[in-house]
Design a protein around this motif. Structure first.
Motif, PDB file in Angstrom:
ATOM      1  N   LEU A  96       0.825  -1.201   0.000  1.00  0.00           N
ATOM      2  CA  LEU A  96       0.000   0.000   0.000  1.00  0.00           C
ATOM      3  C   LEU A  96       0.864   1.258   0.000  1.00  0.00           C
ATOM      4  O   LEU A  96       0.561   2.231  -0.685  1.00  0.00           O
ATOM      5  CB  LEU A  96      -0.933   0.007   1.209  1.00  0.00           C
ATOM      6  CG  LEU A  96      -2.156  -0.912   1.151  1.00  0.00           C
ATOM      7  CD1 LEU A  96      -2.976  -0.787   2.431  1.00  0.00           C
ATOM      8  CD2 LEU A  96      -3.025  -0.573  -0.062  1.00  0.00           C
ATOM      9  N   LEU A  97       1.946   1.226   0.777  1.00  0.00           N
ATOM     10  CA  LEU A  97       2.854   2.380   0.831  1.00  0.00           C
ATOM     11  C   LEU A  97       3.458   2.677  -0.538  1.00  0.00           C
ATOM     12  O   LEU A  97       3.732   3.832  -0.871  1.00  0.00           O
ATOM     13  CB  LEU A  97       3.971   2.126   1.847  1.00  0.00           C
ATOM     14  CG  LEU A  97       3.584   2.163   3.322  1.00  0.00           C
ATOM     15  CD1 LEU A  97       4.763   1.728   4.184  1.00  0.00           C
ATOM     16  CD2 LEU A  97       3.120   3.561   3.729  1.00  0.00           C
ATOM     17  N   GLU A  98       3.667   1.623  -1.321  1.00  0.00           N
ATOM     18  CA  GLU A  98       4.327   1.793  -2.616  1.00  0.00           C
ATOM     19  C   GLU A  98       3.361   2.145  -3.750  1.00  0.00           C
ATOM     20  O   GLU A  98       3.797   2.367  -4.870  1.00  0.00           O
ATOM     21  CB  GLU A  98       5.095   0.516  -2.970  1.00  0.00           C
ATOM     22  CG  GLU A  98       6.295   0.276  -2.056  1.00  0.00           C
ATOM     23  CD  GLU A  98       7.030  -1.006  -2.381  1.00  0.00           C
ATOM     24  OE1 GLU A  98       6.454  -1.849  -3.119  1.00  0.00           O
ATOM     25  OE2 GLU A  98       8.174  -1.179  -1.907  1.00  0.00           O
ATOM     26  N   ARG A  99       2.074   2.193  -3.453  1.00  0.00           N
ATOM     27  CA  ARG A  99       1.116   2.606  -4.481  1.00  0.00           C
ATOM     28  C   ARG A  99       1.383   4.051  -4.877  1.00  0.00           C
ATOM     29  O   ARG A  99       1.551   4.916  -4.019  1.00  0.00           O
ATOM     30  CB  ARG A  99      -0.318   2.475  -3.968  1.00  0.00           C
ATOM     31  CG  ARG A  99      -0.844   1.061  -3.965  1.00  0.00           C
ATOM     32  CD  ARG A  99      -2.343   1.044  -3.751  1.00  0.00           C
ATOM     33  NE  ARG A  99      -2.879  -0.308  -3.827  1.00  0.00           N
ATOM     34  CZ  ARG A  99      -4.166  -0.594  -3.761  1.00  0.00           C
ATOM     35  NH1 ARG A  99      -5.053   0.380  -3.615  1.00  0.00           N
ATOM     36  NH2 ARG A  99      -4.588  -1.834  -3.840  1.00  0.00           N
ATOM     37  N   THR A 100       1.436   4.294  -6.165  1.00  0.00           N
ATOM     38  CA  THR A 100       1.750   5.640  -6.646  1.00  0.00           C
ATOM     39  C   THR A 100       0.738   6.119  -7.680  1.00  0.00           C
ATOM     40  O   THR A 100      -0.022   5.333  -8.246  1.00  0.00           O
ATOM     41  CB  THR A 100       3.155   5.672  -7.286  1.00  0.00           C
ATOM     42  OG1 THR A 100       3.157   4.822  -8.445  1.00  0.00           O
ATOM     43  CG2 THR A 100       4.232   5.236  -6.317  1.00  0.00           C
TER      44      THR A 100
END
Length: 207
Positions: free
Chosen positions: A86-90
């Motif tokens: 989720l943190l890496e969703r851009t």
């Protein structure tokens, strides 16, 4: 806690992110930018779009992060944790700027009417209660219920902006929207039961 005049508003932080000279914006970037206000800010980011008519499938995409965030608010975590995927969703910076350009005028108008008041609603017990309500609402948002997720999303967005700005009046609006959501969903009870069955059958196949 710093007075509202001493801290950047939610819209100002969005503008600061938009001003960065990068090609993409990740969820991690937004999390870092909001710091201790990440719970309210990210809940608002994921919930507010769903309060409007959205394409099919949008509730599943935005609803999953909402469940992660609201569950931690309910459990009383001081800092927000999100899984790496989720943190890496851009999203591209151009898309982020387009969204903030559309959203900022409305958000600024809302912020001018907001200020720290009725702050007793935001304490250790109050935060967990609001977190529990938002977690339940986020499950409803995630479920594929036709026209059933707009009011719950609005309620979460109201609770979220209230938490970010420490404005208890926004929380009251959230409670009103929650009650209305329950009434509307009671009418759609057959659809809810069918969606819940599909949800748990899907989980059973996954695990």
């Amino acid at each position: 806690m710093a007075h509202k005049s001493q801290a950047a508003s939610v819209s100002q932080i969005f503008d600061q992110i938009s001003a960065r000279k990068t090609r993409k914006v990740s969820v991690a970037d937004v999390l870092d930018a909001f710091g201790h206000r990440a719970f309210g800010a990210l809940m608002f980011v994921f919930a507010a779009p769903l309060a409007l008519p959205m394409p099919p499938g949008a509730s599943a995409i935005l609803g999953a992060p909402l469940m992660f965030i609201t569950a931690q608010w309910m459990l009383g975590r001081r800092t927000l944790w999100l899984p790496k995927f989720l943190l890496e969703r851009t999203m591209s910076m151009s898309d982020f700027r387009a969204v903030t350009t559309k959203m900022t005028p409305y958000l600024e108008r809302l912020e001018r009417r907001m200020r720290p008041r009725l702050t007793f609603m935001y304490n250790r017990v109050g935060d967990r209660l609001l977190g529990a309500v938002c977690f339940l609402l986020s499950i409803i948002v995630f479920l594929p219920i036709p026209f059933g997720n707009m009011l719950p999303s609005f309620a979460i967005a109201a609770f979220a902006i209230g938490a970010a700005e420490r404005d208890g009046v926004a929380a009251i609006v959230g409670w009103i929207a929650t009650i209305l959501s329950v009434l509307v969903l009671a009418v759609l009870s057959k659809a809810i039961i069918a969606a819940v069955i599909v949800f748990f059958v899907t989980l059973a196949h996954i695990f």
